[in-house]
Enzyme design. Structure first.
Site, PDB file in Angstrom:
ATOM      1  N   ASN A 124       0.809  -1.214   0.000  1.00  0.00           N
ATOM      2  CA  ASN A 124       0.000   0.000   0.000  1.00  0.00           C
ATOM      3  C   ASN A 124       0.843   1.265   0.000  1.00  0.00           C
ATOM      4  O   ASN A 124       0.439   2.291   0.544  1.00  0.00           O
ATOM      5  CB  ASN A 124      -0.917   0.018   1.230  1.00  0.00           C
ATOM      6  CG  ASN A 124      -1.853  -1.177   1.265  1.00  0.00           C
ATOM      7  OD1 ASN A 124      -2.316  -1.634   0.230  1.00  0.00           O
ATOM      8  ND2 ASN A 124      -2.114  -1.686   2.453  1.00  0.00           N
TER       9      ASN A 124
ATOM     10  N   SER B 167      -4.421  -5.881   1.058  1.00  0.00           N
ATOM     11  CA  SER B 167      -4.638  -7.051   1.928  1.00  0.00           C
ATOM     12  C   SER B 167      -5.943  -7.767   1.598  1.00  0.00           C
ATOM     13  O   SER B 167      -5.940  -8.982   1.340  1.00  0.00           O
ATOM     14  CB  SER B 167      -4.613  -6.629   3.399  1.00  0.00           C
ATOM     15  OG  SER B 167      -3.319  -6.269   3.803  1.00  0.00           O
TER      16      SER B 167
END
Length: 951
Positions: free
Chosen positions: A807, A881
């Site tokens: 991320n 995720s």
């Protein structure tokens, strides 16, 4: 042949009425019949196709929200900033969540206030002012988004989905209203807007309701009919019950048949039974102030003199020149209402400063006010500005109205005056006869011209609030002439039902100021009596032309008789008797009697009761919120998180639900999740098959999750309750390698990977390992090559390892995160609902890599997916995720369909699968081909991948 009808052929009055009603309603009947046939056809023949509407379920949420808001406004009388603006903002709350959404809405209001304060002395034209507000709100939302990205608070990123234009307009409307009428009414509108936002959000997040409406077209018909019924059959709004508490329970005209509330003219009945019925549409459209005056003047009806009519911005030069030689005049919006937008210029000179009812203004400020009128600040869609003579009040009214210019509102119906009210300016109203701003509403008896009742902001006001002089019992001079002028003005305009505003001007007598085609209802509180019975009685009178004097006399006789339906013979006029003026002692005695004669002690308790009811409802609402938040119910969302079905788009986009529909659930496949643990107490895990549990952090034997991330990833894969995961039939191995902060050592993660492959004696090793972690992801901080080696070893055994790409897209280091860097691992980037890459999704590098091992391999939905949380709650998760967990679920379904690709001690099965994933992936709009550094080979498509494997 005879033209006479045969006996028995003539229709009865009832039959004629029925046929007339049928012809009147025929278009609506046909419309409903066609809609019923169409929705029934969809219901019976296209049920499977209707499931695809999930991709546009926001449309159905809008439909439901519109019904909810319309019901709150029409049934409860809720006032909001804009009619359906709250519905659009509530949709934005689906992305931001309720608390963040309310916070953003409040921040927008603060930004509007600050910007308006900065522009206060700049006289910016309306459209450009709103454009500046939109720009500033864009700055605020962009700042919130940047903060979210900088600190990896991805929830804040969805501030970009907030409706900027509507929010700016609502904020501007609120501020503009406070400038015109003070803080009271606009703040009530703002409170109503927030209530509408919260209730709409709660309703449209009820997944079962939205799904039912979406999948059952006949419910679309029900919604249309519900709106029709509520829009045509509701007579008394709950808010009006409190507003007219006094007239409902203690009407001055005496008890009527049944409950006295039947005498109150409500907004719905006014619009439906009188405005729509007696005011022709064409006349309504032309009934502006200027047009009415031009119509009335040739008939001798006294009207205010109009100096200029300004219709467009290009005429401002002429007004500027005219203003340079005039210093007393009034400026009014042609189609304004409630006295808003009126500027009274009382003196001054040249191009200098002028004394006005709002203080001393210079010429540019007056010009700015005119421009505001032209821009439509006091009437939607633009308006014209009227420059009129400044009228001086007749000295006979000075004892009653010592401040400003009072006016009389006469409700005239079919040429008969039925109710009258004097609007008395005060210092708090700025000298304007505006009830919202603080003018006194004094009811004037039609038969006597006496003031019998007066209210200020809904409370009794027997005396003038500035001077203390008694208002009750005062007789209005020239009242018969006021009634005659008002009744004729209404009749001549072509309006059957109107509120005529008349001023008593020095040296001229009654002067018509305006004919209002949709008059307000506060006149009933001013008179402590309802209006509806009076209108019904006038409707029943014989339909024949009468001179205005006879009409006035009949109205006075009806009023003196308590507005009871008279006998036919009593309808003829009688000689008018000379009425003696009361002496001063009599006047004082009458004033005291008028104050106490018919007004019980709790006549004004409606406002207090409304406040009490609102307080009780607010307590119940807060209590229900607290109950939901603390109840841990599996079927109710906390009000911070969106609702369950909102992430179904992710399972549809990846083809998961298509594979589920043909029976694939992941049965027989083992998925190992290395994360923060799992909370097995969540009801959606009641049917979960947990094959093994390992705690490498605290070494507990009972499964738990002290962070919640692992539980969320497990829910995306295997939840099977209110929330349906992608592969609810799999068995799970859970390894807790990360602590309560979401971090873990590389040794623990590496050991976790080994335990996934060899979980213990008699336990089948994992087919798929899901690693929603990485060096700079929001979950962990893995530091060295231990994890790389462990994942490389697992893939060499043919175990599928799915890893999040990372991320750090905002401050990207140029490659996906470990362990996704391992060649045979499957690295997953994220996409949103539109299939676009969110800014946080990490880029992959192609250096020293070849097909099909370029990174990332695929992308999957990873934006605001609803999943299981600890404590039986639900949470929203964003990032690569959840995208990785979703890909693990897709692989489980494919392996169930193609068990020959399960691990067999070598990596050949991985090569086959990765080739199929690349070939079957959906290409994202604008992605590079054949591989993109963010999207990989495309968005994973389970059915297409399986089809390629079977080909």
């Amino acid at each position: 042949m005879s033209n006479e009808s045969e006996p028995g052929v003539e229709l009865s009055q009832g039959e004629r009425g029925w046929k007339q009603r049928f012809r009147k309603n025929l278009p609506f009947i046909v419309f409903i019949a066609v809609l019923a046939i169409y929705t029934s056809y969809l219901q019976l023949t296209m049920r499977d196709s209707l499931l695809q509407l999930f991709l546009v379920r926001n449309f159905f949420q809008v439909v439901i929200a519109a019904l909810v808001i319309a019901t709150m406004k029409n049934v409860f009388g809720l006032r909001t900033l804009g009619t359906f603006g709250p519905a659009i903002v509530a949709l934005a709350f689906l992305s931001t969540g309720l608390l963040l959404g309310l916070g953003l809405f409040g921040l927008i209001l603060v930004a509007v206030f600050a910007t308006r304060a900065a522009l206060a002395q700049q006289h910016v034209q309306g459209a450009h002012r709103v454009a500046i507000l939109v720009s500033m709100i864009g700055v605020i939302i962009s700042t919130v988004t940047l903060i979210g990205l900088q600190f990896e608070q991805h929830e804040l990123f969805y501030a970009v989905l907030f409706p900027v234009l509507i929010s700016a307009w609502m904020g501007e409307s609120y501020v503009e209203e406070t400038v015109r009428v003070g803080w009271g009414p606009p703040t009530l509108d703002l409170a109503g807007t927030i209530v509408a936002l919260v209730i709409s959000f709660v309703v449209i997040t009820q997944d079962w309701l939205v799904d039912f409406v979406m999948a059952n077209p006949t419910s679309w018909l029900v919604i249309v009919l519900t709106n029709w019924f509520l829009g045509t059959r509701i007579r008394l709004r709950i808010g009006e019950y409190f507003r007219f508490w006094g007239p409902i329970h203690y009407g001055g005209d005496g008890p009527g048949p049944g409950d006295y509330r039947g005498d109150i003219l409500t907004m719905v009945v006014r619009n439906r039974d009188f405005v729509a019925k007696y005011n022709p549409t064409g006349v309504m459209a032309r009934a502006g102030k200027d047009a009415v005056r031009k119509l009335l003047q040739p008939y001798g009806i006294p009207v205010a003199k109009t100096y200029l009519t300004i219709n467009r911005q290009g005429e401002m030069d002429s007004f500027r020149d005219w203003m340079s030689i005039h210093n007393t005049f009034a400026i009014k919006p042609d189609r304004g209402y409630g006295g808003e937008g009126i500027l009274l210029v009382k003196g001054g000179g040249g191009y200098g400063h002028y004394d006005t009812n709002t203080g001393v203004l210079d010429a540019p400020a007056i010009e700015s006010h005119v421009r505001s009128i032209l821009d439509g600040e006091f009437h939607d869609g633009g308006d014209s500005a009227l420059v009129e003579e400044l009228l001086a009040e007749d000295s006979s009214l000075r004892k009653i109205a010592p401040v400003g210019l009072a006016d009389f509102r006469i409700i005239s119906f079919l040429g008969y005056p039925v109710m009258a009210m004097m609007r008395i300016p005060t210092s708090s109203s700025g000298g304007k006869a505006n009830l919202h701003s603080g003018a006194v509403a004094a009811g004037v008896q039609i038969s006597t011209g006496m003031i019998t009742h007066a209210v200020l902001h809904g409370n009794a006001q027997p005396c003038h609030p500035d001077t203390g002089d008694v208002i009750l019992g005062q007789k209005v001079p020239d009242f018969d002439e006021i009634l005659e002028v008002a009744a004729e003005a209404q009749r001549l305009t072509g309006l059957g039902f109107a509120g005529v505003d008349v001023c008593l001007v020095a040296g001229r007598g009654p002067v018509v100021m305006e004919v209002n085609r949709r008059p307000g209802l506060e006149i009933q509180n001013a008179n402590a009596a309802g209006l509806l019975r009076r209108l019904r009685i006038i409707e029943e009178l014989p339909k024949r032309e009468k001179p205005v004097e006879e009409r006035i006399e009949l109205a006075k006789r009806l009023d003196s008789g308590g507005w009871q339906m008279p006998h036919e013979q009593s309808l003829e006029p009688v000689a008018k008797k000379e009425e003696e003026s009361p002496s001063e002692p009599q006047l004082e005695q009458y004033s005291v009697a008028a104050q106490h004669r018919i007004i019980p002690r709790d006549f004004y308790s409606g406002k207090a009761r409304a406040i009490k009811a609102s307080a009780i409802l607010l307590v119940l609402l807060i209590g229900s919120l607290a109950t939901v938040v603390s109840a841990d119910s599996p079927d109710l969302m906390t009000f911070i998180s969106p609702h369950l079905g909102r992430s179904e788009w992710a399972f549809i986009m990846t083809g998961v639900r298509q594979l589920n529909a043909v029976g694939f659930t992941g049965r027989g496949i083992t998925v190992c999740i290395v994360d923060t643990g799992i909370d097995l107490l969540h009801p959606d895990f009641a049917q979960l098959h947990l094959a093994a549990w390992w705690d490498l952090v605290n070494f507990r034997t009972i499964p738990y999750d002290d962070k919640g991330h692992g539980t969320a990833m497990a829910g995306i894969v295997a939840a099977n309750g209110s929330l349906k995961g992608g592969a609810p039939g799999v068995q799970l191995i859970i390894v807790k390698a990360l602590d309560s902060s979401g971090k873990g050592t590389s040794e623990n993660v590496a050991n976790g990977v080994h335990l996934c492959v060899f979980p213990g004696r008699g336990i089948h090793g994992a087919d798929i390992i899901s690693l929603s972690l990485g060096r700079s992801s929001q979950s962990t901080g893995v530091q060295d090559t231990n994890v790389y080696d462990a994942v490389a070893w697992a893939t060499s055994q043919g175990v599928f390892v799915v890893s999040s790409a990372g991320n750090d897209g905002v401050q990207d280091d140029g490659d996906v995160e470990l362990p996704g860097q391992v060649p045979l691992a499957i690295s997953v980037g994220a996409v949103d609902l539109q299939g676009h890459r969110p800014v946080f999704s990490s880029i992959g590098s192609s250096i020293n890599r070849t097909d099909p091992n370029l990174k990332p391999e695929v992308a999957a939905p990873g934006v605001r997916l609803v999943s299981t949380g600890t404590g039986s709650r639900y949470v929203t998760v964003t990032g690569t995720s959840p995208a990785a967990a979703l890909v693990a679920a897709v692989l489980a379904l494919i392996l169930e369909a193609r068990p020959s690709l399960r691990p067999s001690g070598n990596w050949l099965n991985l090569a086959v699968m990765k080739e199929a994933l690349a070939r079957g992936a959906d290409k994202a709009a604008g992605q590079m081909l054949p591989h993109d550094p963010w999207y990989g080979y495309g968005i994973i498509d389970g059915p297409a991948t399986l089809s390629y494997l079977n080909s």
